[in-house]
Design a protein around this motif. Structure first.
Motif, PDB file in Angstrom:
ATOM      1  N   GLN A 354       0.814  -1.217   0.000  1.00 51.89           N
ATOM      2  CA  GLN A 354       0.000   0.000   0.000  1.00 51.89           C
ATOM      3  C   GLN A 354       0.842   1.259   0.000  1.00 51.89           C
ATOM      4  O   GLN A 354       0.359   2.340   0.307  1.00 51.89           O
ATOM      5  N   GLU A 355       2.144   1.114  -0.280  1.00 50.70           N
ATOM      6  CA  GLU A 355       2.990   2.303  -0.269  1.00 50.70           C
ATOM      7  C   GLU A 355       2.531   3.268  -1.355  1.00 50.70           C
ATOM      8  O   GLU A 355       2.097   2.863  -2.422  1.00 50.70           O
TER       9      GLU A 355
ATOM     10  N   ILE B  54      -2.330  14.175   6.189  1.00 49.76           N
ATOM     11  CA  ILE B  54      -3.405  15.166   6.190  1.00 49.76           C
ATOM     12  C   ILE B  54      -2.975  16.328   5.296  1.00 49.76           C
ATOM     13  O   ILE B  54      -1.790  16.443   4.954  1.00 49.76           O
ATOM     14  N   ALA B  55      -3.948  17.156   4.953  1.00 48.91           N
ATOM     15  CA  ALA B  55      -3.637  18.330   4.126  1.00 48.91           C
ATOM     16  C   ALA B  55      -4.576  19.453   4.529  1.00 48.91           C
ATOM     17  O   ALA B  55      -5.611  19.208   5.164  1.00 48.91           O
ATOM     18  N   VAL B  56      -4.199  20.666   4.166  1.00 46.33           N
ATOM     19  CA  VAL B  56      -5.084  21.802   4.460  1.00 46.33           C
ATOM     20  C   VAL B  56      -6.232  21.770   3.474  1.00 46.33           C
ATOM     21  O   VAL B  56      -6.025  21.639   2.267  1.00 46.33           O
ATOM     22  N   PRO B  74      -5.873  10.630   0.946  1.00 45.82           N
ATOM     23  CA  PRO B  74      -6.115   9.194   0.685  1.00 45.82           C
ATOM     24  C   PRO B  74      -5.112   8.311   1.438  1.00 45.82           C
ATOM     25  O   PRO B  74      -5.469   7.265   1.973  1.00 45.82           O
ATOM     26  N   ARG B  75      -3.869   8.775   1.492  1.00 41.08           N
ATOM     27  CA  ARG B  75      -2.834   8.015   2.211  1.00 41.08           C
ATOM     28  C   ARG B  75      -3.156   7.946   3.710  1.00 41.08           C
ATOM     29  O   ARG B  75      -3.003   6.904   4.347  1.00 41.08           O
TER      30      ARG B  75
END
Lengths: 356, 105
Positions: A354-355, B54-56, B74-75
């Motif tokens: 999942q990288e 996370i992102a703004v 998504p990550r």
């Protein structure tokens, strides 16, 4: 001033501990969160809140420093500093050795006993008759020439030979009186440890030679003068040299040492040299600074400074003493090498397959 | 993954939130047990942003103060789902064994 404005001002003072880049982006937002979480009528940040903000701010400063040096993120300035150091440090050692020979410590009249024994001066040309000194300096010259010519591997080999030679020297003289100046031994140890790491981790001494300019020498020449004058100070305050004799007045050496050290520091700041290069230089000087600080060399006869502990770290090499002397250059050298060879990787371990 | 990190990601799982919203949500999610302070929160947010978890999302000005909303990437969603599944599996194993041991739960 309202309670709210007073609290906000105090929060702002705490937020000032964060790195500037972080504050530029986050200060307003953090302030909003802090004010939103404040109790009605609260005038000061709480103790735990203050501790949390300070811990976070200092941690963030540390993280930023690590990111700038870490694998894959090493800045151009850092690699430039390493390349520069790999060529400047060997040259600096040669200058120090030349000064040791050129400027001896002339024994004062009150030390007649030593004069009767035939010792008119310590250091100077008499150094050339000291076992190990001439070969040690020759090896230093070879290292400096190889570095100046940009031969990375040969410089490393010459450094290794020089280090081996110093180890043999230590095995022979470790508990005895040697006349090779402390400064030369300690600066060589710092310079070769860090120099070898810099050679392994940098674009090499050829690149360093291109970066070298007069500003570096404007800092290093007063630094070399400081080393020489403080060496004379060490001689003059040596309990071994003047056991049972009236200690000579060392005020002049003390003042000159402080003046040259201050000049080197002021010029380093004013000439805006690469700060990583300055960090490497500071680590190179660290063993000698420790030896000076612990030896009590600054216990001048005029009683101006008395911060020394009267301990000779170099000639009483217990594990603790060696740790005090060499901890900074050893750690920095390890860091330089590890960050250069460790492959970069994400700090978050994603599950297999999942990288991102 | 540290509990505070897990709770911050969980707080953002349902949608974007601003800093103070995350603090109150984490307290609620943990039943009042985890009380994030601003310094800890922003250290964590900085790390999570650097790791692209996370992102703004957007910025607003409310009462002349800046509010920045954060969202999961998504990550980050993927990592949170994996961690939640791992915790769930561990909890299920523990509960199952406790049940076998005498059904004392």
């Amino acid at each position: 001033m309202s309670e709210s404005a007073g609290l906000e001002g105090r929060y702002r003072r705490l937020l000032a501990w964060y790195p500037r880049s972080f504050r530029r982006e986050q200060e307003g937002e953090m302030l909003a969160v802090l004010m939103a979480g404040a109790r009605p009528g609260q005038r000061r940040p709480g103790l735990l809140e203050t501790a949390d903000l300070l811990r976070s701010a200092l941690g963030m400063r540390l993280v930023l420093a690590m990111r700038s040096l870490g694998p894959g993120r090493r800045s151009q300035r850092w690699t430039d500093a390493l390349a520069l150091f790999s060529v400047v440090a060997p040259l600096f050692l040669v200058i120090v050795a030349v000064l040791e020979v050129a400027v001896p410590y002339r024994l004062p009249p009150e030390s007649r006993l030593l004069v009767v024994l035939g010792w008119h001066e310590i250091g100077g040309l008499s150094l050339l008759r000291v076992p190990f000194f001439d070969v040690a300096v020759c090896l230093q010259v070879v290292v400096a020439v190889c570095a100046l010519l940009g031969w990375r591997r040969l410089t490393l080999i010459a450094m290794a030979a020089s280090v081996l030679y110093w180890i043999v020297y230590w095995r022979v003289f470790v508990y005895g009186i040697s006349s090779v100046p402390d400064a030369l031994q300690l600066l060589a140890a710092g310079a070769y440890l860090l120099g070898a790491a810099a050679l392994l981790a940098s674009p090499g001494p050829r690149h360093g030679r291109h970066l070298m300019n007069w500003r570096h020498w404007a800092v290093l020449l007063p630094a070399a003068a400081f080393v020489q004058v403080s060496t004379l100070l060490l001689y003059a305050t040596s309990p071994i040299m003047f056991r049972g004799l009236r200690s000579p007045d060392t005020s002049g050496y003390l003042v000159l040492s402080v003046v040259f050290a201050a000049a080197a520091v002021v010029l380093a700041v004013a000439s805006k040299l690469n700060r990583y290069f300055l960090l490497l230089l500071a680590a190179m000087f660290y063993p000698y600074a420790m030896q000076l600080a612990f030896s009590g060399a600054f216990r001048s006869s005029s009683g101006v400074f008395r911060p020394g502990f009267g301990t000779d770290l170099l000639r009483l090499p217990t594990p603790a003493h060696l740790a005090v002397l060499f901890v900074l250059p050893v750690l920095l050298a390890c860091w330089v090498v590890l960050t250069a060879i460790r492959p970069g990787r994400s700090r978050v371990m994603m599950p297999p397959g999942q990288e991102a | 993954m540290q509990e505070a990190t897990f709770l911050i990601l969980t707080a953002l799982a349902a949608g974007s939130q601003h800093g103070y919203g995350i603090i109150t949500d984490v307290r609620e999610l943990s039943g009042g047990r985890v009380r994030l302070r601003a310094g800890t929160l922003y250290t964590a947010l900085d790390r999570l942003r650097a790791d692209e978890l996370i992102a703004v999302d957007r910025e607003e000005v409310v009462d002349s103060r800046l509010r920045r909303y954060y969202r999961l990437t998504p990550r980050g969603s993927q990592l949170l789902a994996t961690e939640a599944a791992r915790l769930q599996a561990n909890a299920a194993a523990a509960l199952s064994r406790l049940d076998l041991a005498g059904g004392t739960i």
